[in-house]
Design a protein around this motif. Structure first.
Motif, PDB file in Angstrom:
ATOM      1  N   THR A  72       0.827  -1.208   0.000  1.00  0.00           N
ATOM      2  CA  THR A  72       0.000   0.000   0.000  1.00  0.00           C
ATOM      3  C   THR A  72       0.860   1.256   0.000  1.00  0.00           C
ATOM      4  N   HIS A  89      -6.815  -3.690   2.169  1.00  0.00           N
ATOM      5  CA  HIS A  89      -7.121  -2.354   2.684  1.00  0.00           C
ATOM      6  C   HIS A  89      -6.463  -2.201   4.050  1.00  0.00           C
ATOM      7  N   VAL A 138       1.098   4.565  -2.435  1.00  0.00           N
ATOM      8  CA  VAL A 138       0.904   5.915  -1.908  1.00  0.00           C
ATOM      9  C   VAL A 138       2.043   6.818  -2.408  1.00  0.00           C
ATOM     10  N   PHE A 160      -5.316   3.873   5.358  1.00  0.00           N
ATOM     11  CA  PHE A 160      -4.974   4.155   3.962  1.00  0.00           C
ATOM     12  C   PHE A 160      -6.183   3.939   3.054  1.00  0.00           C
ATOM     13  N   THR A 161      -6.123   4.534   1.884  1.00  0.00           N
ATOM     14  CA  THR A 161      -7.097   4.252   0.832  1.00  0.00           C
ATOM     15  C   THR A 161      -6.926   2.798   0.412  1.00  0.00           C
ATOM     16  N   GLN A 192      -8.017   0.999  -5.212  1.00  0.00           N
ATOM     17  CA  GLN A 192      -8.281   2.391  -5.555  1.00  0.00           C
ATOM     18  C   GLN A 192      -6.980   3.159  -5.789  1.00  0.00           C
ATOM     19  N   LEU A 193      -5.970   2.920  -4.972  1.00  0.00           N
ATOM     20  CA  LEU A 193      -4.668   3.568  -5.172  1.00  0.00           C
ATOM     21  C   LEU A 193      -4.071   3.190  -6.520  1.00  0.00           C
ATOM     22  N   GLN A 223      -6.052   5.002  -9.278  1.00  0.00           N
ATOM     23  CA  GLN A 223      -5.707   6.428  -9.282  1.00  0.00           C
ATOM     24  C   GLN A 223      -4.349   6.658  -9.930  1.00  0.00           C
TER      25      GLN A 223
END
Length: 119
Positions: free
Chosen positions: A19, A56, A23, A60-61, A65-66, A69
């Motif tokens: 994750t 998840h 980020v 954090f998102t 989704q990260l 994005q």
């Protein structure tokens, strides 16, 4: 514009590192850097459609989704070819926006002055 490679070697075995890698990659691409995420070792699993759906980390998102994005912002995802194959995965399972590459592609990017960080 600078260049950054984010090497992600973890997936469900260490979702925190997987994750945080995305980020950082999102922060890099948002700041105008040419950014490549290189999914390798266990991180190659993240290149398979659906694998990241339930990752998840608290605070954090969600990872899926990260990843979305990152691609939408213009980031590039490369998946280590031998790492992907070793794990019994094939191109039909590849997540949207990802490309299977060999190590030479990463070496070429790094030789153009890209910095690299690993998670």
């Amino acid at each position: 514009m600078g260049k950054l490679a984010v090497s992600i070697t973890n997936a469900k075995n260490d979702p925190d590192k997987a994750t945080v890698g995305f980020v950082v990659a999102n922060a890099s691409v948002a700041s105008g850097q040419e950014t490549v995420v290189f999914l390798n070792v266990e991180g190659a699993y993240l290149g398979a459609e659906g694998y990241a759906d339930d990752i998840h980390e608290e605070g954090f998102t969600p990872l899926k989704q990260l990843m979305e994005q990152f691609v939408e912002a213009g980031g590039t995802i490369w998946v280590c070819s031998p790492c992907f194959k070793k794990r019994g995965l094939n191109e039909e399972q590849l997540v949207g926006g990802a490309t299977i590459v060999g190590g030479a592609k990463l070496v070429e990017f790094l030789s153009q002055g890209a910095a690299c960080i690993t998670y």
